[in-house]
Design a protein around this motif. Structure first.
Motif, PDB file in Angstrom:
ATOM      1  N   TRP A  58       0.829  -1.187  -0.092  1.00  0.00           N
ATOM      2  CA  TRP A  58       0.123   0.065   0.011  1.00  0.00           C
ATOM      3  C   TRP A  58       0.886   1.317  -0.099  1.00  0.00           C
ATOM      4  O   TRP A  58       1.938   1.251   0.430  1.00  0.00           O
ATOM      5  CB  TRP A  58      -0.944   0.035   1.281  1.00  0.00           C
ATOM      6  N   GLU A  85      -5.330  11.558   1.530  1.00  0.00           N
ATOM      7  CA  GLU A  85      -5.888  10.292   0.620  1.00  0.00           C
ATOM      8  C   GLU A  85      -5.350  10.325  -0.732  1.00  0.00           C
ATOM      9  O   GLU A  85      -6.481  10.340  -1.636  1.00  0.00           O
ATOM     10  CB  GLU A  85      -7.570  10.219   0.653  1.00  0.00           C
ATOM     11  N   THR A 133      -3.013   4.626  -2.276  1.00  0.00           N
ATOM     12  CA  THR A 133      -4.128   3.464  -2.651  1.00  0.00           C
ATOM     13  C   THR A 133      -3.812   2.282  -1.316  1.00  0.00           C
ATOM     14  O   THR A 133      -2.609   1.853  -1.108  1.00  0.00           O
ATOM     15  CB  THR A 133      -3.475   2.902  -3.866  1.00  0.00           C
ATOM     16  N   ASN A 163      -6.514  -0.815   0.545  1.00  0.00           N
ATOM     17  CA  ASN A 163      -7.736  -1.757   0.243  1.00  0.00           C
ATOM     18  C   ASN A 163      -8.774  -1.625   1.374  1.00  0.00           C
ATOM     19  O   ASN A 163      -9.859  -1.930   1.455  1.00  0.00           O
ATOM     20  CB  ASN A 163      -7.628  -3.344   0.172  1.00  0.00           C
ATOM     21  N   TYR A 164      -8.402  -0.542   2.515  1.00  0.00           N
ATOM     22  CA  TYR A 164      -9.405  -0.285   3.324  1.00  0.00           C
ATOM     23  C   TYR A 164      -9.986   1.073   3.649  1.00  0.00           C
ATOM     24  O   TYR A 164     -10.602   1.518   4.580  1.00  0.00           O
ATOM     25  CB  TYR A 164      -8.625  -0.929   4.926  1.00  0.00           C
ATOM     26  N   ASN A 165      -9.529   1.569   2.582  1.00  0.00           N
ATOM     27  CA  ASN A 165     -10.297   3.126   2.415  1.00  0.00           C
ATOM     28  C   ASN A 165     -10.495   3.567   1.197  1.00  0.00           C
ATOM     29  O   ASN A 165      -9.453   3.660   0.439  1.00  0.00           O
ATOM     30  CB  ASN A 165      -9.245   4.175   3.003  1.00  0.00           C
ATOM     31  N   GLU A 166     -11.541   3.271   0.570  1.00  0.00           N
ATOM     32  CA  GLU A 166     -11.884   3.441  -0.960  1.00  0.00           C
ATOM     33  C   GLU A 166     -11.583   4.855  -1.345  1.00  0.00           C
ATOM     34  O   GLU A 166     -11.145   4.912  -2.550  1.00  0.00           O
ATOM     35  CB  GLU A 166     -13.581   3.008  -1.096  1.00  0.00           C
ATOM     36  N   THR A 167     -11.748   5.857  -0.572  1.00  0.00           N
ATOM     37  CA  THR A 167     -11.366   7.136  -1.359  1.00  0.00           C
ATOM     38  C   THR A 167      -9.960   7.495  -1.257  1.00  0.00           C
ATOM     39  O   THR A 167      -9.534   8.457  -1.765  1.00  0.00           O
ATOM     40  CB  THR A 167     -12.091   8.349  -0.337  1.00  0.00           C
ATOM     41  N   CYS A 187      -5.724   6.733   0.414  1.00  0.00           N
ATOM     42  CA  CYS A 187      -5.184   6.709   1.850  1.00  0.00           C
ATOM     43  C   CYS A 187      -4.025   7.635   2.150  1.00  0.00           C
ATOM     44  O   CYS A 187      -3.202   8.170   1.098  1.00  0.00           O
ATOM     45  CB  CYS A 187      -4.436   5.106   2.165  1.00  0.00           C
TER      46      CYS A 187
END
Length: 265
Positions: A111, A126, A129, A131-135, A137
């Motif tokens: 990540w 943000e 990239t 997988n635990y925050n779609e908008t 990281c």
């Protein structure tokens, strides 16, 4: 006058006794040789097992690799030839590193994050990239995940200072290898890693129009530079530690006079 010489003849009994004596001597000699070989082999085997079972104890004062000590998921020190491990205690810096993984968890080394300090509202949110925050990281996200989950039984995780990250840089042990101790940090990526040290001087110069950034260290090149906050880079968190008493074995593993069980804030 010459006397006739009577030849002396040995009785079958005498010959048999002589043969038995020789056979017994040969047997004893072979027995002693085999006994010595068995004794030496046993002692060497015992010494080998001793050295194999506690390699970190034997080489603690000489082996540079012993700077690091593996910690399991609960934060307990384990022998450096064991696993799995989730954190590493750094005896030189007296801090704990959260070791990146390859498991799709929030601590997966793959990540990337933009640099953002939530407490002071500095940086860019943000832009990385995971997988635990779609908008998207940022560095505050992974820090919060480590604190929330109490990774390795620790809740005071933070970004490392630039000096701490740079202190991990070492010459690769093989051609094309990363500038870090791969045996303890096996999933480090060939990219930049954020520190919490931010600066107004961005390097490379082509990005100076973005005005501010933070120091990042590349374990691919073994160098540091200042990148814009919006850049996506990797993260390796650290924590300051406190020691709790445990057994002398754990004490030797961690190279401290005080026994250490696990670390907490």
């Amino acid at each position: 006058m010459l006397r006739s010489l009577t030849p002396v003849t040995l009785s079958p009994c005498s010959l048999a006794m002589n043969c038995k004596g020789k056979a017994m001597f040969s047997f004893l000699k072979r027995f002693l040789v085999l006994s010595m070989i068995t004794l030496v082999s046993t002692q060497l085997g015992t010494l080998y097992r001793i050295f194999q079972s506690v390699p970190s104890i034997v080489t603690a004062s000489e082996d540079k690799e012993y700077r690091f000590v593996k910690l399991n998921e609960q934060g307990y020190a384990i022998s450096n030839d064991k696993g799995p491990w989730h954190c590493v205690y750094d005896r030189e810096l007296d801090i704990v590193w959260l070791v990146g993984r390859d498991d799709e968890s929030p601590f997966d080394s793959y990540w990337s994050y933009s640099w953002f300090n939530k407490e002071h509202s500095v940086g860019v949110k943000e832009r990385g990239t995971c997988n635990y925050n779609e908008t998207g990281c940022d560095t505050s996200h992974v820090q919060q995940q480590a604190i929330k989950r109490k990774a390795c039984n620790i809740s005071n995780w933070r970004l490392p200072y630039a000096e701490e990250l740079i202190a991990l840089v070492q010459t690769p042990t093989k051609a094309g290898g990363l500038f870090i101790q791969h045996a303890f940090f096996p999933h480090v990526q060939k990219g930049d890693y954020w520190s919490q040290t931010h600066s107004s001087r961005i390097n490379p110069s082509a990005l100076t129009h973005l005005k501010q950034g933070a120091v990042a260290v590349s374990f691919k090149h073994g160098k540091s530079r200042v990148l814009p906050f919006r850049n996506a880079a990797h993260v390796m968190l650290v924590a300051d530690k406190q020691a709790l008493p445990l057994s002398p074995h754990q004490s030797v593993l961690l190279g401290k006079k005080q026994s250490i069980a696990y670390f907490k804030n």
